[in-house]
Design an enzyme around this catalytic site. Structure first.
Site, PDB file in Angstrom:
ATOM      1  CG  ASP A 330    -115.838 -42.714  24.098  1.00 42.83           C
ATOM      2  OD1 ASP A 330    -116.918 -42.136  23.963  1.00 42.83           O
ATOM      3  OD2 ASP A 330    -114.754 -42.112  24.199  1.00 42.83           O
ATOM      4  NE  ARG A 332    -115.857 -39.281  24.635  1.00 40.21           N
ATOM      5  CZ  ARG A 332    -114.585 -38.917  24.793  1.00 40.21           C
ATOM      6  NH1 ARG A 332    -114.298 -37.662  25.099  1.00 40.21           N
ATOM      7  NH2 ARG A 332    -113.623 -39.792  24.646  1.00 40.21           N
TER       8      ARG A 332
END
Length: 418
Positions: A330, A332
């Site tokens: 991830d 983000r």
């Protein structure tokens, strides 16, 4: 490359456009007023006025450059900002003058005509990085919620047609590099060097101009949708519902059934409408972070890898296949996500339509309280998305006490979310 006025044949190649090498209007991040903070000037109309690295419009800045190169846009064009002011006032809030609370957007970005009007009239090309307007949204899920009796039209927030009235704000990224580095616990020099090297040297000023502390990165921004009274959102007496949603084009727009993103988004909107109709307010923060900020190409490669692996698509290999392709699970980086909440003056979210510990932890670390965490009903999870839910539970994305409790669904029922 610098293009001289006149014939397009007369081009001078340099490492970057001529500047004075000093800031004519310095930026004092976190100052108590807009005037003391100073304007964000990232245009190339008057290079000697620039006080940031990069230019406006985020990822769309490259399209603007292409339009200039193709002869479709006058490079000296300056926007006429007449009648472009926000339809609803936002701020100022105390968080705007705390340099640790907002590091990835300009809190004054929607009020440049008001705050810096004298400078604009004096010839400084100060441009908005935030725009606030009104609209209606119409989703089949809202019409279904009305038909099922979960939502009731009131003629103000929700119409008989299922359309919802909203105020919405578009926000371009504005990074204060010292603040970004502090938020991530790294040296500013390390941040600058890696941004420079891993964009192929796109912005030399990251390493040649340490006096320029603000960067306008060429990435997507966010849109905030407001339900109810915008002015009451930062008021602690107002019950606030919120969902922070990261872009998933395949699901959000095209309703792919391989993940839970659109159902989560639609359910979050339902919770916001429900809360606003009860006298509170609701916000949806929609971040352009496609595929966990890995991008759609990487996401589709991972889809193929998951489905073709021995034994089929399995929860135990869900994130492993992502790591094999992208190197990480991830990207983000929810550390920057709470900035928009601080921009709105929010100190507490009463109904948080999310089950993600990453989002929850990032928000509370910035001093924002969260009351109820609302998961989505099992009945809204597509059949092919259960492997995603199982993988996230196994990986610890969700807290053990935040689970779906009602398979039948409903705006007031228990929900799972990310």
């Amino acid at each position: 490359m610098e293009r001289k006025k006149g014939s397009p044949k007369h081009i001078v190649l340099t490492s970057h456009p001529r500047t004075t090498g000093r800031q004519t209007l310095p930026i004092v991040w976190g100052a108590a007023t807009a005037a003391a903070r100073g304007p964000i000037i990232g245009t190339v109309t008057h290079p000697e006025h620039r006080n940031v690295i990069g230019t406006h419009s985020g990822s769309y800045s490259l399209y603007r450059a292409l339009a200039v190169a193709a002869g479709q846009l006058d490079p000296d064009h300056v926007p006429d900002l007449t009648n472009t002011a926000p339809v609803d006032p936002i701020g100022p809030h105390p968080q705007w003058s705390d340099p640790t609370k907002i590091v990835s957007l300009d809190p004054y970005g929607h009020m440049v005509s008001e705050a810096f009007g004298d400078l604009i009239r004096a010839g400084y090309d100060v441009r908005p990085t935030i725009a606030v307007t009104r609209a209606r949204i119409h989703m089949p899920e809202l019409r279904d919620a009305v038909a099922a009796g979960r939502l009731k039209p009131d003629g103000r927030i929700l119409r008989e047609s299922g359309e919802a009235s909203v105020t919405k704000a578009a926000i371009e990224p504005v990074w204060h590099l010292p603040g970004i580095a502090q938020r991530f616990g790294i040296e500013e020099s390390t941040l600058r060097r890696d941004l420079f090297e891993h964009t192929g040297g796109m912005y030399p000023e990251l390493v040649t101009r340490p006096d320029l502390q603000v960067f306008l990165p060429p990435i997507g921004g966010m849109t905030v949708y407001f339900f109810g009274n915008v002015a009451a959102i930062g008021d602690p007496r107002t019950t606030l519902a919120a969902r922070v949603h990261d872009e998933c084009n395949g699901s959000d727009v095209f309703s792919s059934d391989i993940c839970t993103c659109r159902p989560y988004l639609a359910h979050g909107i339902e919770v916001c409408i429900e809360t606003a109709q009860a006298g509170g307010a609701g916000i949806i923060v929609y971040n352009r972070k496609e595929g966990r900020a890995l991008g759609e190409v990487t996401k589709f490669l991972v889809y193929n890898a998951r489905k073709r692996q021995e034994g089929g698509d399995r929860a135990d290999a869900y994130f492993k296949r992502t790591e094999c392709v992208a190197g990480v699970q991830d990207m983000r980086f929810q550390e920057l996500m709470p900035d928009v909440l601080s921009w709105l003056g929010i100190k507490r979210i009463d109904r948080f339509a999310s089950m993600s510990d990453m989002k929850y932890n990032a928000i509370v670390r910035q001093g924002i309280e969260i009351g109820e965490r609302i998961p989505i009903p099992e009945g809204l999870i597509p059949a092919d998305a259960h492997v995603e839910m199982e993988a996230k539970i196994a990986a610890g994305y969700y807290s053990g006490d935040v689970r779906s409790k009602d398979a039948a669904g409903g705006a007031a029922a228990g929900r799972t979310d990310r």
